[in-house]
Structures are given as C-alpha cells and as structure tokens.
Write a protein that holds these residues in place. Structure first.
Motif, PDB file in Angstrom:
ATOM      1  N   VAL A  93      12.321  55.771 -14.737  1.00 15.41           N
ATOM      2  CA  VAL A  93      10.848  56.673 -14.806  1.00 15.41           C
ATOM      3  C   VAL A  93       9.916  55.435 -14.466  1.00 15.41           C
ATOM      4  O   VAL A  93       9.797  54.548 -14.419  1.00 15.41           O
ATOM      5  N   PRO A  94       9.544  55.839 -13.030  1.00 14.15           N
ATOM      6  CA  PRO A  94       8.323  54.404 -12.604  1.00 14.15           C
ATOM      7  C   PRO A  94       7.143  54.589 -13.827  1.00 14.15           C
ATOM      8  O   PRO A  94       7.076  55.329 -14.233  1.00 14.15           O
ATOM      9  N   GLU A  95       6.773  53.177 -13.344  1.00 13.37           N
ATOM     10  CA  GLU A  95       5.768  53.176 -14.144  1.00 13.37           C
ATOM     11  C   GLU A  95       5.001  52.467 -12.781  1.00 13.37           C
ATOM     12  O   GLU A  95       4.591  51.944 -12.025  1.00 13.37           O
ATOM     13  N   GLY A  96       3.354  52.651 -13.173  1.00 10.07           N
ATOM     14  CA  GLY A  96       1.837  52.593 -12.556  1.00 10.07           C
ATOM     15  C   GLY A  96       2.226  53.512 -11.295  1.00 10.07           C
ATOM     16  O   GLY A  96       2.867  54.110 -11.230  1.00 10.07           O
ATOM     17  N   ASP A  97       1.017  53.315 -10.003  1.00  7.49           N
ATOM     18  CA  ASP A  97       0.572  54.305  -9.295  1.00  7.49           C
ATOM     19  C   ASP A  97       2.018  53.891  -8.152  1.00  7.49           C
ATOM     20  O   ASP A  97       2.031  53.154  -7.854  1.00  7.49           O
ATOM     21  N   PHE A  98       2.268  54.855  -7.268  1.00  2.36           N
ATOM     22  CA  PHE A  98       3.263  55.557  -6.647  1.00  2.36           C
ATOM     23  C   PHE A  98       2.911  54.542  -5.019  1.00  2.36           C
ATOM     24  O   PHE A  98       1.473  54.982  -5.023  1.00  2.36           O
ATOM     25  N   PRO A  99       3.383  53.901  -4.036  1.00  2.00           N
ATOM     26  CA  PRO A  99       2.404  53.876  -3.191  1.00  2.00           C
ATOM     27  C   PRO A  99       2.567  54.787  -2.202  1.00  2.00           C
ATOM     28  O   PRO A  99       2.570  55.630  -2.082  1.00  2.00           O
ATOM     29  N   MET A 100       0.983  53.566  -1.776  1.00  2.00           N
ATOM     30  CA  MET A 100       0.694  55.319  -0.534  1.00  2.00           C
ATOM     31  C   MET A 100       0.872  54.744   0.686  1.00  2.00           C
ATOM     32  O   MET A 100       0.227  54.085   1.257  1.00  2.00           O
ATOM     33  N   PHE A 101       1.455  55.683   1.722  1.00  2.38           N
ATOM     34  CA  PHE A 101       1.206  54.964   3.165  1.00  2.38           C
ATOM     35  C   PHE A 101       0.658  56.003   3.637  1.00  2.38           C
ATOM     36  O   PHE A 101       0.615  57.594   3.423  1.00  2.38           O
ATOM     37  N   THR A 102      -0.324  55.742   5.261  1.00  2.00           N
ATOM     38  CA  THR A 102      -0.872  56.960   5.816  1.00  2.00           C
ATOM     39  C   THR A 102       0.459  57.095   6.978  1.00  2.00           C
ATOM     40  O   THR A 102       0.797  56.030   6.686  1.00  2.00           O
ATOM     41  N   VAL A 103       0.316  57.871   7.939  1.00  2.00           N
ATOM     42  CA  VAL A 103       1.306  57.860   8.706  1.00  2.00           C
ATOM     43  C   VAL A 103       1.285  56.636   9.765  1.00  2.00           C
ATOM     44  O   VAL A 103       2.155  55.945   9.936  1.00  2.00           O
ATOM     45  N   GLU A 104      -0.224  55.991   9.551  1.00  2.00           N
ATOM     46  CA  GLU A 104       0.675  55.325  10.764  1.00  2.00           C
ATOM     47  C   GLU A 104       0.809  54.263  10.337  1.00  2.00           C
ATOM     48  O   GLU A 104       1.515  53.054  10.752  1.00  2.00           O
ATOM     49  N   GLN A 105       0.760  54.055   9.079  1.00  2.00           N
ATOM     50  CA  GLN A 105       1.200  52.887   8.319  1.00  2.00           C
ATOM     51  C   GLN A 105       2.089  52.236   8.279  1.00  2.00           C
ATOM     52  O   GLN A 105       3.013  51.455   8.699  1.00  2.00           O
ATOM     53  N   ALA A 106       3.236  54.073   8.472  1.00  2.00           N
ATOM     54  CA  ALA A 106       4.612  53.884   7.919  1.00  2.00           C
ATOM     55  C   ALA A 106       5.430  53.838   9.026  1.00  2.00           C
ATOM     56  O   ALA A 106       6.171  53.176   9.102  1.00  2.00           O
ATOM     57  N   LYS A 107       4.523  54.396  10.134  1.00  2.00           N
ATOM     58  CA  LYS A 107       5.250  54.139  12.072  1.00  2.00           C
ATOM     59  C   LYS A 107       4.879  52.908  11.786  1.00  2.00           C
ATOM     60  O   LYS A 107       5.736  51.821  11.804  1.00  2.00           O
ATOM     61  N   GLU A 108       3.983  52.112  11.466  1.00  2.00           N
ATOM     62  CA  GLU A 108       4.345  50.076  12.010  1.00  2.00           C
ATOM     63  C   GLU A 108       5.389  49.536  11.093  1.00  2.00           C
ATOM     64  O   GLU A 108       5.859  48.907  11.292  1.00  2.00           O
ATOM     65  N   LYS A 109       5.368  49.990   9.441  1.00  2.00           N
ATOM     66  CA  LYS A 109       6.441  49.668   8.818  1.00  2.00           C
ATOM     67  C   LYS A 109       8.011  49.766   9.728  1.00  2.00           C
ATOM     68  O   LYS A 109       8.872  48.636   9.519  1.00  2.00           O
ATOM     69  N   LEU A 110       8.082  50.673   9.938  1.00  2.00           N
ATOM     70  CA  LEU A 110       9.388  51.095  10.656  1.00  2.00           C
ATOM     71  C   LEU A 110       9.200  51.097  11.876  1.00  2.00           C
ATOM     72  O   LEU A 110      10.521  49.922  12.442  1.00  2.00           O
ATOM     73  N   ALA A 111       8.329  50.589  12.917  1.00  2.00           N
ATOM     74  CA  ALA A 111       8.703  49.403  13.895  1.00  2.00           C
ATOM     75  C   ALA A 111       8.857  48.291  13.811  1.00  2.00           C
ATOM     76  O   ALA A 111       9.591  47.419  14.218  1.00  2.00           O
ATOM     77  N   GLU A 112       8.532  47.745  12.321  1.00  2.00           N
ATOM     78  CA  GLU A 112       8.064  45.971  12.034  1.00  2.00           C
ATOM     79  C   GLU A 112       9.941  46.281  11.780  1.00  2.00           C
ATOM     80  O   GLU A 112      10.530  44.642  12.280  1.00  2.00           O
ATOM     81  N   ALA A 113      10.678  46.816  11.583  1.00  2.00           N
ATOM     82  CA  ALA A 113      12.129  47.018  10.878  1.00  2.00           C
ATOM     83  C   ALA A 113      13.042  47.446  11.900  1.00  2.00           C
ATOM     84  O   ALA A 113      14.509  47.515  11.708  1.00  2.00           O
TER      85      ALA A 113
END
Ligand code: AMO
Length: 444
Positions: free
Chosen positions: A275-295
C-alpha cells in the motif's frame, strides 16, 4: 432440509446435515469409498460404507466433479485433519460429470497444467480451481472497493450506453454494428457520456462496465472487451486534481485488498500487496526519456513508450523511489485523444497523464476541453468533426464546468495485483482477436 456450507460443518458435529457440492476426490478402498466434497466455502471428507448397499452403489458410479446432494451425520474422525467427516446416509447425484475431464484442474495436478489456450476453451472447468476461484473473489472486492470509494466521495454512478452513435477514441479501433437500418458502434469507453454527466450537473460521476476495442493486439495486456472503471470530476483546476483523486483511491483500495486478501495473495500468487504512502512520483515524457537514456535504454519514438521502455521505467522508478506507481505527464497532444485540453502555454502538449503500475499502463486521464470552440477545433485537426460528433459537442454548449477524469482497465489492475503473466488469466472469459468463446478459437 436446509443446506449447510462445508465451512460451517464444525458447528454441527453429531448432527444430521445436508451438504451440496462437487466430488473433488474419490478414494475407493473396496468396502469403503471416501468422497472429498467441495463447495465454495471449503472441502470435507465423506464416507460411503459397503453395508449401505444403496448409497454404496451410487458412490461407485460417481466421477470427479460430479455434483451431489448428501444427507449424513457429521462425526468426529481423528484421522482427518479437520477432525470430522460426514457419514453418508443418503446420496443423490444432481449432475454426473463426463469422464475424463477435458482439462486438469490446476492445483489437483500441479505437474500437468493444461496449456492456457485449452484451459480457456473450458474456462468453466478451469475456474473451479482454488487459484481461479480466489481470483474471482479478489476481482469482486476490487471492483466493489473502487465503486465504494467513489460512492463515499459523493460521486454518482452512471450506466453509460454501450451502443453509441460516434466513436470516442480512435476510429480505427471501433466495432461497427448494424442498428436497424443504420449503423452504430460498440463503446470503446464511456468517455462522451461520463462527460455528459458533468454537463448534467452531477459534478462527479463514475462508471464500471464493459468496453470494446477492435484492435488486433496479440499481447499479454490487450483484450477486445474489457471492464473499464471510469471517473469524471467537475470543477477541477488542473489535471493534477484528477491525479490526486486517483492516487488516493488506489491507496485506499489497495489497503482494503491487503487487509482482506494480502496474506492469501502472497501465499497463492506469490505477490506482495504494497500500500503506497505519500505522493506517487510524476515525470514528464521528456524526463522519462532522459532517465531511460541514462540507463542505456534506447528509444525509437519521442512521444510515447514501448512496452519494454515502460517496464524499464517502472524498475528504475521503483529502485530510486520505492514506488511501484508513477504518473507520466506532458504527452504530445497529437498522440492523445482530441478531447484532451491543450496546455495554453505550450499547445503542443496535452494536459493529461498516464498512470503506471509495476511497469504497465493502467490508466489514461486528462483535463478535458470543455470550451466548445476549442473542442471543435481540436476535433477538426484530427478530421473528427463530422456530424456524428455534433451531439457530443452540444454537451458543452449549454454550460459545462471545467472537468477531467480517468479510466482504469480493471483486468490490468487485477493482473498486476496478483502478478499474473497475462491479462487472459485475470479475465472471467477473455475475448481477444482470435478468441470469442471457444468457437472462434477452434477456427484458428
Ligand atoms: P485508454 O484508451 O488509454 O483511455 O484506456 C484506459 C485504460 O484502459 C485499459 N485498456 C485496456 N485493457 C485491456 N485491453 C485493452 N485493449 C485496453 N485498452 C485500454 C488500460 C488503459 O490505461 N477514455 C480514455 C480514458 C480517460 O481519459 O478517461 C480511455 O479509454 O488500463
């Protein structure tokens, strides 16, 4: 005599009872036959003795999964685990099952699980397994707790029509049906009619029911008919109000699921209900693409994600934040439905979101374009402005509050809750491009 459920027999030791259920196991030991009976509440051993010729003859003729009606005495029996069994006095066969069964019922023969396709051909036999029966219990509470959450928040439940005159999502994925002398469509979503609820002054609505997608998607997450849980909220300031509503709903529903079924889900399905607590993380499409590229994950397109990217993003986010959920925002408007509102500062971006759970999209949501002039313009851009849309546009012509909403695919939610490999296993009787009951599957 009134039927007693098997789980309640412990309160009737020494009494004569009536038990109705299915013959789960037969152990014929010559002069004595043990029949393990099953109903939805549990299992109990019953015994037929050679001395009672009539009962014994009927017991001899029984097959696995036959349905029986028994009158007998609940007797203490130290040799069985529960400490009692039923001595049969009268035995009636309500329905004799044909032998052999077309498939094995999973947990009784764990070495030999029939292939999924064959199991689905005989879904009514397959659903008798303990695992599937539990899946149906959990599915019931899942739908019920989503509805209860919305009800408790004062939302109104609507039953949007399923036969409609205009396609709400993309025209490519709609089933056309003959409607007397004209044509109609099977609803891909209650989208237009949940928005009508807001124009009707209901302020907040929800709808749970089947929707239809004519997509030839042969994946582990697509059905041609699925259950959509839809919410639409009036008087919002931003799509983020919608995200917040969904986030709190998910937390509450998972809390209910964990409390009632957490342990058994872990034991039977090997999945932990967190059961999650607190606010779910939120990413823009651009931020997600960056994260994926970093990985080191390469992307083939800019405005959306492949299933592999979604899965990797889920893993990255969970590792970094501990959340199994995350929101994705700022999709290009051109890749979203025409009814999403455009960002006034950057009209190429839609004011909407997707919600992912364990790397799978479970929701799309957005603030809607309620200004009819803008809505007509958006539709025109997509070539969607023909006469079937007129009625929808009119919903916004006589006063309509700013609003937004979302939809969850119920089977996807259940699939992730139980960590199932495919959506087919989370569906009562799945319809897919090559399966419409057993008959279409046979024509393959
Ligand atoms: P969308 O088309 O993204 O949005 O669908 C919403 C959610 O429904 C589920 N889903 C499916 N489940 C099984 N099989 C399918 N073929 C399938 N397609 C979609 C997914 C998805 O996230 N009207 C919008 C929602 C809104 O904006 O309110 C819509 O239907 O979980």
């Amino acid at each position: 005599m009134e039927r007693i459920h098997i789980a309640k027999l412990k309160n009737h030791i020494g009494e004569e009872v009536r038990v109705r259920g299915v013959v789960d196991t037969i152990r014929d030991q010559g002069k004595i036959i043990f029949l393990v009976l099953r109903d939805r509440s549990g299992q109990v051993q019953s015994v037929a003795w050679h001395a009672d010729e009539e009962v014994f003859k009927i017991a001899k003729s029984l097959t696995h999964e036959s349905v029986v009606d028994i009158i007998g005495e609940v007797k203490e029996a130290k040799q069985v685990e529960c400490g009692y069994e039923v001595g049969i006095k009268e035995l009636k066969i309500d329905s004799l099952a044909k032998a052999p069964l077309p498939i094995t019922i999973e947990e009784a023969h764990t070495e030999n699980i029939s292939a999924l396709d064959k199991r689905l051909d005989y879904r009514w036999v397959d659903l008798r397994s303990k695992k599937n029966s539990l899946m149906m219990d959990i599915s019931t509470l899942l739908g019920q707790s989503l509805r209860t959450y919305c009800f408790d928040k004062g939302l109104i439940e609507i039953q949007a029509p399923r036969i409609i005159s205009a396609a709400s999502e993309s025209g490519a994925s709609v089933f056309e049906v003959k409607y007397f002398d004209g044509k109609a469509y099977l609803a891909q979503s209650p989208q237009f009619h949940k928005q009508m609820g807001i124009a009707s002054g209901l302020e907040g609505v929800f709808n749970m029911g089947p929707v239809f997608r004519a997509e030839k998607s042969f994946t582990t997450r697509h059905l041609t008919e699925y259950v959509s849980f839809d919410v639409e909220l009036g008087y919002i300031d931003s799509y983020k109000d919608v995200c917040l509503f969904e986030q709190e709903m998910i937390k509450s529903v998972l809390g209910v699921m964990k409390e009632k079924y957490g342990e058994v889900i872990k034991e039977v399905f090997g999945a932990e209900v967190k059961v999650p607590e607190g606010d779910f993380p939120m990413f823009t499409v651009e931020q997600a693409k960056e994260k994926l590229a970093e990985a080191g994950i390469e992307s083939k397109s800019t405005g959306n994600f492949s299933p592999e990217e979604e899965k990797s993003m889920g893993e990255i986010v969970e590792e970094e934040t501990g959340f199994e959920f995350f929101f994705m925002t700022d999709y290009p408007h051109a890749r979203r439905a025409f009814y999403h509102m455009k960002d006034s500062e950057n009209p190429s971006v839609a004011l909407g979101f997707d919600l992912f759970w364990k790397g799978l999209e479970i929701t799309t949501g957005a603030q809607r374009e309620h200004r009819v002039g803008h809505l007509r313009a958006n539709a025109k851009e997509r070539g969607n402005a023909g006469s079937p849309m007129e009625e929808y546009f009119e919903y916004f012509e006589y006063g309509c509050p700013p609003h937004g909403g979302f939809a969850i695919g119920l089977e996807r939610l259940l699939m992730k809750l139980l960590n199932l490999n495919t959506i087919l296993e989370a569906t009562y009787l799945p319809n897919t491009p090559n399966r419409l009951g057993k008959l279409l599957a046979r024509k393959k």
